[in-house]
Motif scaffolding. Structure first.
Motif, mmCIF file in Angstrom:
data_model
loop_
_atom_site.group_PDB
_atom_site.id
_atom_site.type_symbol
_atom_site.label_atom_id
_atom_site.label_comp_id
_atom_site.label_asym_id
_atom_site.label_seq_id
_atom_site.Cartn_x
_atom_site.Cartn_y
_atom_site.Cartn_z
ATOM 1 N N GLY A 125 0.806 -1.139 0.075
ATOM 2 C CA GLY A 125 -0.125 -0.044 -0.054
ATOM 3 C C GLY A 125 0.950 1.216 0.229
ATOM 4 O O GLY A 125 0.521 2.341 -0.285
ATOM 5 N N ILE A 126 2.128 1.234 0.351
ATOM 6 C CA ILE A 126 2.975 2.386 0.117
ATOM 7 C C ILE A 126 4.173 1.844 -0.486
ATOM 8 O O ILE A 126 4.837 0.837 -0.531
ATOM 9 N N GLU A 127 4.608 2.875 -1.546
ATOM 10 C CA GLU A 127 5.515 2.421 -2.415
ATOM 11 C C GLU A 127 6.709 3.867 -2.378
ATOM 12 O O GLU A 127 6.141 5.014 -2.609
ATOM 13 N N LEU A 128 7.872 3.706 -2.096
ATOM 14 C CA LEU A 128 8.706 4.691 -1.848
ATOM 15 C C LEU A 128 9.706 4.496 -3.069
ATOM 16 O O LEU A 128 10.248 3.509 -3.149
ATOM 17 N N VAL A 129 9.743 5.622 -3.782
ATOM 18 C CA VAL A 129 10.793 5.602 -5.114
ATOM 19 C C VAL A 129 11.947 6.718 -4.973
ATOM 20 O O VAL A 129 11.844 7.752 -4.722
ATOM 21 N N LYS A 130 13.143 6.057 -5.323
ATOM 22 C CA LYS A 130 14.210 6.968 -5.534
ATOM 23 C C LYS A 130 14.726 7.038 -6.709
ATOM 24 O O LYS A 130 14.686 6.212 -7.724
ATOM 25 N N ARG A 131 15.196 8.439 -7.322
ATOM 26 C CA ARG A 131 15.627 8.635 -8.477
ATOM 27 C C ARG A 131 16.957 9.117 -8.587
ATOM 28 O O ARG A 131 17.308 10.060 -7.612
ATOM 29 N N ASP A 132 17.547 9.039 -9.572
ATOM 30 C CA ASP A 132 19.124 9.876 -9.839
ATOM 31 C C ASP A 132 18.746 11.022 -10.558
ATOM 32 O O ASP A 132 17.401 11.610 -10.746
ATOM 33 N N ALA A 133 20.003 11.692 -10.679
ATOM 34 C CA ALA A 133 19.869 13.053 -11.117
ATOM 35 C C ALA A 133 19.233 13.454 -12.669
ATOM 36 O O ALA A 133 18.515 14.405 -12.758
#
Length: 513
Positions: A125-133
């Motif tokens: 139910g919770i999704e955490l997303v990291k992205r690069d520059a």
């Protein structure tokens, strides 16, 4: 039930969800109109965080829990009063500069309520997303959480729904604390959110509210129209032009007396160009129609349009008790106007000048203010400013359309500025050694030695609780902080050796999955 996933920037239908912790800042206490139905609006806002690019949450239900101990006429045998039911996925980090109206119901039984219950989709139910520059996804995390996705938000005191009146509940997520991830022994993550709750029974004062929809029942002579989730041809006749009780798949009335209108090219437009079934994004302030306000732009009034409770339609049984008083109208679909964030590199010299905005280390654009329509400028908290509030070095979020002849020029309809720093609060973690309630001091043992935590009247203490049936957080006093408990403290190190606390989070052993 409906299934909607909004991925466009600052999507409007949002449910406040991530939170086991919150504080109520007062209720609509009243002993009158204790029978019948009142209206409840759920408004969500968020704070900034530097840790993640997206926090996507899928909510399936929001409801109000009656107070069993009060002298209620509410039939508790029927269970919680459902405000929303469906499935909505929202990126909460798109709410840094706005509040969003998630759910509206005008069929809430009058009486005392003690909790707000949120149900998240399970699993993931919770999704955490990291992205690069470059914007590429580098990591996607689905954190564990207690309570099988059921979160009971327990304010400091009960709140009262009054018949024929409107109650707003704002859920203000402290993203930096909410998104603090605790690594567990197996390398996984646990999500421990923090939310502050405001119970507001009259005028809603806070951030701008953004809402997208289709124009219906246009009353050009009085600058009024309904903004509906669907075109009229697609709406069931039983719900057209009226708020449904389980979601916001109906309409909200818009008052467009003092508003800047921009067409699909980002150019100033006249209100006369708005027609039924047009797609619009309306940005403004939510109020109850009973409320009267004096417009005072020169003093920086946050809500600049007067509410007129003497409107001819205000006595209509089908009239909306909740209205959106527009500041900016953007014509076109959700993606017509770009929403860009950056740092101000040059200041505008007039209300019709341009200013520089650095989007990242390599991308700079010029933002063109438009004096003819009046590009609106606000602070993040919702205070109206003018072009002189766009200062060098401030962060800014801009709504606009890129010029067809110059891709580096953004024609602005709205500018929101903020000088707050995401990392302004320090954090300490440790074990409680002693509690001095009279002096409002907590001594903890931390990795850097013993520390004295000093509480003020503005400090908030949250106790996290959880079991297999659900998760609950409650606001507590310093007297209830147990010796030996593990806690996290957010605040500032003072020059006299104390650590002044803004927020204290006390962990119960049952909160660890």
């Amino acid at each position: 039930m409906s299934h909607k996933t909004y991925t466009s920037p600052l999507g409007t239908l949002v449910l406040a969800l991530i939170s086991l912790a919150l504080v109520a800042c007062g209720g609509a206490g009243s002993s009158t109109n204790s029978t019948g139905n009142g209206s409840v609006g759920i408004v969500l806002t968020d704070g900034p965080t530097a840790d993640f690019a997206e926090v996507n949450v899928t909510i399936t239900e929001i409801s109000l829990i009656p107070d069993d101990d009060s002298d209620n006429d509410i039939d508790n045998d029927n269970g919680p009063v459902v405000i929303f039911q469906g499935e909505e996925t929202i990126n909460l980090l798109r709410l840094t500069d706005f509040s969003a109206l998630f759910a509206l119901s005008n069929a809430v039984p009058a009486g005392e309520y003690e909790k707000i219950r949120l149900q998240l989709k399970q699993p993931n139910g919770i999704e955490l997303v990291k992205r690069d520059a470059q914007g590429n996804i580098t990591e996607t995390v689905y954190p564990a959480m207690t309570g099988n996705g059921k979160l009971d938000l327990n304010p400091r005191g009960d709140f009262h729904v009054v018949a024929n009146q409107t109650l707003y509940i704002q859920l203000d997520i402290d993203a930096d604390k909410s998104l603090h991830i605790v690594q567990t022994g197996n390398g996984g993550y646990r999500f421990r959110p923090v939310i502050f709750v405001d119970i507001i029974d009259q005028q809603f004062s806070g951030k701008l509210v953004r809402h997208f929809g289709y124009v219906q029942s246009l009353d050009a002579a009085n600058n009024r129209f309904k903004l509906c989730d669907q075109p009229m041809a697609d709406m069931p006749t039983t719900t057209a032009l009226s708020l449904v009780t389980q979601s916001i798949d109906g309409c909200i009335e818009v008052v467009a007396d003092d508003v800047s209108v921009f067409d699909q090219n980002g150019d100033p437009a006249d209100r006369s160009g708005i027609q039924d079934d047009d797609m619009l994004t309306v940005i403004g302030f939510v109020r109850s129609y009973e409320e009267h306000d004096d417009d005072d732009e020169e003093t920086g009034s946050t809500n600049s349009t007067d509410a007129d409770s003497t409107d001819a339609d205000s006595t209509d049984a089908d009239d909306h008790t909740i209205r959106l008083y527009a500041e900016v109208i953007e014509m076109g679909d959700r993606d017509t106007f770009a929403i860009v964030d950056g740092s101000v590199t040059t200041e505008p010299q007039t209300a019709a000048a341009a200013f520089g905005l650095a989007l990242d280390e390599t991308t700079d654009i010029q933002v063109q203010l438009q004096a003819q329509a009046g590009t609106r400028v606000f602070s993040r908290s919702g205070q109206r400013l003018d072009y002189r509030g766009i200062d060098l070095g401030l962060t800014a979020s801009v709504d606009g359309v890129y010029s067809a002849t110059d891709s580096s020029l953004l024609k602005a309809g709205l500018v929101i500025v903020d000088s707050a720093k995401i990392d302004s609060l320090q954090k300490l973690s440790g074990t409680v050694l002693s509690v001095d309630a009279d002096s409002r001091l907590i001594t903890i043992s931390s990795d850097s030695g013993d520390k004295l935590i000093r509480l003020t009247d503005d400090s908030h203490i949250f106790l996290m609780l959880g079991d297999g049936a659900g998760a609950l957080s409650t606001v507590i006093d310093i007297l209830a902080v147990p010796v030996g408990a593990e806690l996290d403290v957010y605040g500032h190190a003072a020059t006299d050796g104390y650590f002044d606390a803004n927020t204290v989070i006390v962990e119960s052993p049952d909160t660890t999955p």
